[in-house]
Design a protein around this motif. Structure first.
Motif, PDB file in Angstrom:
ATOM      1  N   ASP A   1       0.859  -1.178   0.000  1.00 25.49           N
ATOM      2  CA  ASP A   1       0.000   0.000   0.000  1.00 25.49           C
ATOM      3  C   ASP A   1       0.898   1.231   0.000  1.00 25.49           C
ATOM      4  O   ASP A   1       2.071   1.152   0.362  1.00 25.49           O
ATOM      5  CB  ASP A   1      -0.911   0.013   1.225  1.00 25.49           C
ATOM      6  CG  ASP A   1      -2.183   0.834   1.020  1.00 25.49           C
ATOM      7  OD1 ASP A   1      -2.350   1.443  -0.050  1.00 25.49           O
ATOM      8  OD2 ASP A   1      -3.010   0.857   1.943  1.00 25.49           O
ATOM      9  N   SER A   2       0.335   2.359  -0.402  1.00 29.88           N
ATOM     10  CA  SER A   2       1.119   3.589  -0.410  1.00 29.88           C
ATOM     11  C   SER A   2       0.209   4.798  -0.239  1.00 29.88           C
ATOM     12  O   SER A   2      -0.996   4.733  -0.489  1.00 29.88           O
ATOM     13  CB  SER A   2       1.911   3.723  -1.707  1.00 29.88           C
ATOM     14  OG  SER A   2       1.041   3.892  -2.802  1.00 29.88           O
TER      15      SER A   2
ATOM     16  N   SER B   1      -3.638   5.297  -1.881  1.00 30.15           N
ATOM     17  CA  SER B   1      -3.227   6.352  -2.810  1.00 30.15           C
ATOM     18  C   SER B   1      -4.409   7.158  -3.353  1.00 30.15           C
ATOM     19  O   SER B   1      -4.217   8.140  -4.062  1.00 30.15           O
ATOM     20  CB  SER B   1      -2.436   5.753  -3.975  1.00 30.15           C
ATOM     21  OG  SER B   1      -3.256   4.903  -4.743  1.00 30.15           O
ATOM     22  N   VAL B   2      -5.619   6.776  -2.983  1.00 28.59           N
ATOM     23  CA  VAL B   2      -6.819   7.483  -3.434  1.00 28.59           C
ATOM     24  C   VAL B   2      -7.152   8.586  -2.421  1.00 28.59           C
ATOM     25  O   VAL B   2      -7.562   8.298  -1.296  1.00 28.59           O
ATOM     26  CB  VAL B   2      -8.010   6.511  -3.583  1.00 28.59           C
ATOM     27  CG1 VAL B   2      -9.266   7.248  -3.979  1.00 28.59           C
ATOM     28  CG2 VAL B   2      -7.683   5.409  -4.573  1.00 28.59           C
ATOM     29  N   ALA B   3      -6.968   9.835  -2.816  1.00 26.49           N
ATOM     30  CA  ALA B   3      -7.158  10.966  -1.898  1.00 26.49           C
ATOM     31  C   ALA B   3      -8.562  11.007  -1.300  1.00 26.49           C
ATOM     32  O   ALA B   3      -8.732  11.351  -0.127  1.00 26.49           O
ATOM     33  CB  ALA B   3      -6.848  12.278  -2.612  1.00 26.49           C
ATOM     34  N   SER B   4      -9.567  10.647  -2.090  1.00 24.08           N
ATOM     35  CA  SER B   4     -10.951  10.698  -1.600  1.00 24.08           C
ATOM     36  C   SER B   4     -11.254   9.597  -0.582  1.00 24.08           C
ATOM     37  O   SER B   4     -12.331   9.588   0.006  1.00 24.08           O
ATOM     38  CB  SER B   4     -11.934  10.609  -2.769  1.00 24.08           C
ATOM     39  OG  SER B   4     -11.783   9.372  -3.446  1.00 24.08           O
ATOM     40  N   ASN B   5     -10.300   8.688  -0.342  1.00 22.04           N
ATOM     41  CA  ASN B   5     -10.481   7.617   0.627  1.00 22.04           C
ATOM     42  C   ASN B   5      -9.950   8.021   2.012  1.00 22.04           C
ATOM     43  O   ASN B   5      -9.764   7.189   2.877  1.00 22.04           O
ATOM     44  CB  ASN B   5      -9.791   6.333   0.144  1.00 22.04           C
ATOM     45  CG  ASN B   5     -10.198   5.114   0.933  1.00 22.04           C
ATOM     46  OD1 ASN B   5     -11.323   5.022   1.424  1.00 22.04           O
ATOM     47  ND2 ASN B   5      -9.287   4.176   1.083  1.00 22.04           N
ATOM     48  N   TRP B   6      -9.700   9.300   2.201  1.00 20.46           N
ATOM     49  CA  TRP B   6      -9.191   9.820   3.465  1.00 20.46           C
ATOM     50  C   TRP B   6     -10.052  10.990   3.933  1.00 20.46           C
ATOM     51  O   TRP B   6     -10.525  11.777   3.132  1.00 20.46           O
ATOM     52  CB  TRP B   6      -7.742  10.281   3.316  1.00 20.46           C
ATOM     53  CG  TRP B   6      -6.801   9.156   3.019  1.00 20.46           C
ATOM     54  CD1 TRP B   6      -6.418   8.738   1.777  1.00 20.46           C
ATOM     55  CD2 TRP B   6      -6.156   8.309   3.950  1.00 20.46           C
ATOM     56  NE1 TRP B   6      -5.559   7.672   1.888  1.00 20.46           N
ATOM     57  CE2 TRP B   6      -5.377   7.386   3.216  1.00 20.46           C
ATOM     58  CE3 TRP B   6      -6.148   8.224   5.335  1.00 20.46           C
ATOM     59  CZ2 TRP B   6      -4.600   6.404   3.821  1.00 20.46           C
ATOM     60  CZ3 TRP B   6      -5.370   7.246   5.941  1.00 20.46           C
ATOM     61  CH2 TRP B   6      -4.614   6.353   5.190  1.00 20.46           C
ATOM     62  N   GLU B   7     -10.241  11.089   5.244  1.00 15.53           N
ATOM     63  CA  GLU B   7     -10.955  12.212   5.847  1.00 15.53           C
ATOM     64  C   GLU B   7     -10.225  12.613   7.121  1.00 15.53           C
ATOM     65  O   GLU B   7      -9.352  11.901   7.598  1.00 15.53           O
ATOM     66  CB  GLU B   7     -12.403  11.835   6.173  1.00 15.53           C
ATOM     67  CG  GLU B   7     -13.294  11.675   4.961  1.00 15.53           C
ATOM     68  CD  GLU B   7     -13.496  12.956   4.177  1.00 15.53           C
ATOM     69  OE1 GLU B   7     -13.350  14.062   4.743  1.00 15.53           O
ATOM     70  OE2 GLU B   7     -13.795  12.849   2.973  1.00 15.53           O
TER      71      GLU B   7
END
Length: 147
Positions: free
Chosen positions: A82-83, A112-118
């Protein structure tokens, strides 16, 4: 995420601000059970004073860069699992001023998917710091933003 325990012995967290995670940050040990969470603490086990870290030790250099960096989780064979590519753009989420953690929404999706973070909402938190202050994060527990 998964239905079987994973032996993390020899796995590593790597990173640096300018390339794809070539600098060793810390080597992992032990294992993680299905549905469990793993806590890495920098320097000593007082960062989260009321929750024991799974691995504790110095991070390469002086810790993670507040303005973002590339992180790579690599297995014992050196294969990237993962990264998080945040060099030059800053961390996807989180708040330095309030020390709110960057939390992953869906463990089955790539880091690496920005929308998968909050950013931690502050509605669900766990742990206290070395000074006894509540953390705005969820160390070793389900993230506040995870459905």
């Amino acid at each position: 995420a998964g239905s079987e325990a994973i032996n993390l012995t020899g796995w590593s967290l790597r990173g640096d601000p300018d390339s794809k995670g070539s600098t060793l940050i810390i080597t992992l040990t032990g294992s993680i059970q299905p549905g469990a969470y793993y806590l890495i603490e920098r320097t000593d086990d007082t960062t989260v004073s009321d929750i024991s870290g799974d691995v504790v030790g110095p991070f390469g250099g002086s810790g993670l860069n507040n303005s973002g960096e590339n992180l790579s989780l690599q297995d014992a064979e050196g294969v990237e699992r993962d990264s998080i590519p945040c060099s030059g753009t800053g961390w996807f989420k989180g708040e330095s001023a309030t020390k709110a953690s960057m939390e992953r929404v869906d463990a089955s999706l790539s880091g690496s998917v920005a929308s998968n973070w909050e950013t931690n909402t502050g509605l669900i938190t766990t742990g206290v710091d070395a000074s006894g202050n509540a953390l705005r994060g969820t160390p070793k527990f389900k993230n506040s933003v995870t459905p």
